[in-house]
Each structure stands twice: as C-alpha cells, then as structure tokens.
Motif scaffolding. Sequence first.
Motif, PDB file in Angstrom:
ATOM      1  N   ASP A 108      14.147  39.854  64.448  1.00 34.45           N
ATOM      2  CA  ASP A 108      12.889  40.393  64.949  1.00 34.45           C
ATOM      3  C   ASP A 108      12.654  39.754  66.320  1.00 34.45           C
ATOM      4  N   VAL A 109      11.625  40.152  67.002  1.00 36.37           N
ATOM      5  CA  VAL A 109      11.338  39.636  68.344  1.00 36.37           C
ATOM      6  C   VAL A 109      11.230  38.112  68.336  1.00 36.37           C
ATOM      7  N   GLU A 110      10.504  37.560  67.382  1.00 32.15           N
ATOM      8  CA  GLU A 110      10.338  36.107  67.304  1.00 32.15           C
ATOM      9  C   GLU A 110      11.663  35.420  66.991  1.00 32.15           C
ATOM     10  N   GLY A 111      12.507  36.063  66.213  1.00 31.92           N
ATOM     11  CA  GLY A 111      13.824  35.512  65.904  1.00 31.92           C
ATOM     12  C   GLY A 111      14.702  35.427  67.139  1.00 31.92           C
ATOM     13  N   GLU A 112      14.651  36.478  67.958  1.00 34.73           N
ATOM     14  CA  GLU A 112      15.401  36.472  69.232  1.00 34.73           C
ATOM     15  C   GLU A 112      14.910  35.339  70.118  1.00 34.73           C
ATOM     16  N   ALA A 113      13.594  35.185  70.212  1.00 27.44           N
ATOM     17  CA  ALA A 113      13.016  34.133  71.053  1.00 27.44           C
ATOM     18  C   ALA A 113      13.351  32.745  70.504  1.00 27.44           C
ATOM     19  N   ALA A 114      13.261  32.578  69.183  1.00 19.02           N
ATOM     20  CA  ALA A 114      13.564  31.289  68.556  1.00 19.02           C
ATOM     21  C   ALA A 114      15.033  30.923  68.766  1.00 19.02           C
ATOM     22  N   LEU A 115      15.914  31.899  68.636  1.00 20.28           N
ATOM     23  CA  LEU A 115      17.339  31.653  68.844  1.00 20.28           C
ATOM     24  C   LEU A 115      17.604  31.262  70.294  1.00 20.28           C
ATOM     25  N   LYS A 116      16.955  31.932  71.213  1.00 16.89           N
ATOM     26  CA  LYS A 116      17.123  31.615  72.637  1.00 16.89           C
ATOM     27  C   LYS A 116      16.658  30.186  72.934  1.00 16.89           C
ATOM     28  N   ARG A 117      15.491  29.797  72.390  1.00 18.40           N
ATOM     29  CA  ARG A 117      14.985  28.426  72.585  1.00 18.40           C
ATOM     30  C   ARG A 117      15.936  27.397  71.980  1.00 18.40           C
ATOM     31  N   ALA A 118      16.420  27.694  70.787  1.00 13.33           N
ATOM     32  CA  ALA A 118      17.307  26.762  70.092  1.00 13.33           C
ATOM     33  C   ALA A 118      18.633  26.608  70.835  1.00 13.33           C
ATOM     34  N   LYS A 119      19.180  27.715  71.341  1.00 12.34           N
ATOM     35  CA  LYS A 119      20.423  27.647  72.111  1.00 12.34           C
ATOM     36  C   LYS A 119      20.243  26.797  73.361  1.00 12.34           C
ATOM     37  N   LYS A 120      19.125  26.996  74.038  1.00 10.87           N
ATOM     38  CA  LYS A 120      18.845  26.229  75.254  1.00 10.87           C
ATOM     39  C   LYS A 120      18.733  24.735  74.924  1.00 10.87           C
ATOM     40  N   ALA A 121      18.011  24.407  73.866  1.00  7.36           N
ATOM     41  CA  ALA A 121      17.851  23.008  73.462  1.00  7.36           C
ATOM     42  C   ALA A 121      19.192  22.409  73.060  1.00  7.36           C
ATOM     43  N   PHE A 122      19.998  23.179  72.335  1.00  7.01           N
ATOM     44  CA  PHE A 122      21.302  22.704  71.887  1.00  7.01           C
ATOM     45  C   PHE A 122      22.226  22.448  73.078  1.00  7.01           C
ATOM     46  N   LEU A 123      22.228  23.356  74.056  1.00  7.23           N
ATOM     47  CA  LEU A 123      23.059  23.170  75.242  1.00  7.23           C
ATOM     48  C   LEU A 123      22.608  21.966  76.061  1.00  7.23           C
ATOM     49  N   THR A 124      21.315  21.761  76.164  1.00  6.56           N
ATOM     50  CA  THR A 124      20.794  20.587  76.865  1.00  6.56           C
ATOM     51  C   THR A 124      21.249  19.314  76.159  1.00  6.56           C
ATOM     52  N   PHE A 125      21.173  19.325  74.835  1.00  2.87           N
ATOM     53  CA  PHE A 125      21.603  18.193  74.014  1.00  2.87           C
ATOM     54  C   PHE A 125      23.086  17.907  74.225  1.00  2.87           C
ATOM     55  N   THR A 126      23.925  18.936  74.135  1.00  2.00           N
ATOM     56  CA  THR A 126      25.370  18.724  74.288  1.00  2.00           C
ATOM     57  C   THR A 126      25.750  18.366  75.718  1.00  2.00           C
ATOM     58  N   ASP A 127      25.031  18.908  76.697  1.00  4.25           N
ATOM     59  CA  ASP A 127      25.291  18.537  78.088  1.00  4.25           C
ATOM     60  C   ASP A 127      25.042  17.046  78.310  1.00  4.25           C
ATOM     61  N   GLU A 128      24.001  16.515  77.676  1.00  5.08           N
ATOM     62  CA  GLU A 128      23.728  15.080  77.822  1.00  5.08           C
ATOM     63  C   GLU A 128      24.803  14.245  77.141  1.00  5.08           C
ATOM     64  N   ILE A 129      25.289  14.699  76.003  1.00 10.33           N
ATOM     65  CA  ILE A 129      26.369  13.988  75.316  1.00 10.33           C
ATOM     66  C   ILE A 129      27.601  13.926  76.228  1.00 10.33           C
ATOM     67  N   VAL A 130      27.981  15.078  76.801  1.00  9.33           N
ATOM     68  CA  VAL A 130      29.139  15.132  77.686  1.00  9.33           C
ATOM     69  C   VAL A 130      28.919  14.231  78.901  1.00  9.33           C
TER      70      VAL A 130
END
Length: 160
Positions: A108-130
């Motif tokens: 649903d719309v909120e699911g798309e938005a939640a997934l987008k936020r989570a992907k962004k947070a996850f990439l930020t997290f992994t970028d800091e690890i690297v």
Amino acid sequence: MEQEHSQGKRLIEVMSKIRRVSSKHQPADIVKQREFHVLGIISSRMHCEHSLEQEQPATPGIKVSELSELLQITMPSVSQMINAMEDKGYVKRVTTKNDRRVVYIMLDVEGEAALKRAKKAFLTFTDEIVSRLGNEETEQLITLCDQLCEIIDDIKNRQS
C-alpha cells in the motif's frame, strides 16, 4: 582440538552478538527487520519485469502461499504477519478480475514509503560500517562471509 572447539564457540558467540546488536536501537519510524524483508519481497514481485517468453500478464503482488514458501514459515504465520502489516497500512489484499478466488498481497502507499525509509536507513547504516572498517577489511569480511555461507550450506546439504 581444544583450540578448534574454542574457536567454534567464539564464532557462534560473535555471530549471536552481531545479530543481537544489529537488531537493537531501531528508530521508531523504521519497520521491523522481518517486515522490511517481507516488504522487500512483495515490492520486488510487484516490480519484476516479465520476460517475453511468459505469456501471462504480470501479477499485482504475491500470493500468501508463495510468501509462505519463500519465508519458509507456515501459511497461518504469514497470514498473521500480513494482518498486522495490513493494520499498519503497509499492505493490502487484492483480487484479479480473472479469478476472484486468488488473493494477492501488494504494498500500500504507506508500505512503499516505509520500505523507502527503511532502505535509506539501512544504506546509511552499512555505509558507516564500510567507512569505519575500510574498503580492504570490508572486502575481506565479504569474502569470509561468502565462504562461511558456502560451508554452512555444504554441511546442511550433507546432513539432509
């Protein structure tokens, strides 16, 4: 032999520790790890490109039975998870005109938005690890993790 046993124990402990610390301190506006995984599966199914060989039109999402198989959990467990995610506005159930008995799960719309936020947070997290590990150590870690997965898979295949 004693050292190998000790290293095996330390390996299990560090893998448990990684799992524990990686799931802690999750921001309130980010979806749970399990929901992130499910939303990702649904999204990829909704956006997958069908090859020219396939004559059937693209499906609007994924069936509960397919999700159950992919996640390797029971249908009732998947249904319970989908119900909770539906209550949050992340997913919705839809039927097709061709066969009203078949129910698909789609974002649903909120699911798309939640997934987008989570992907962004996850990439930020992994970028800091690297960044903190460095490129060379990150490559070594990736190689070792790949080898570990292959070894585990090989052992599991021999056991079954």
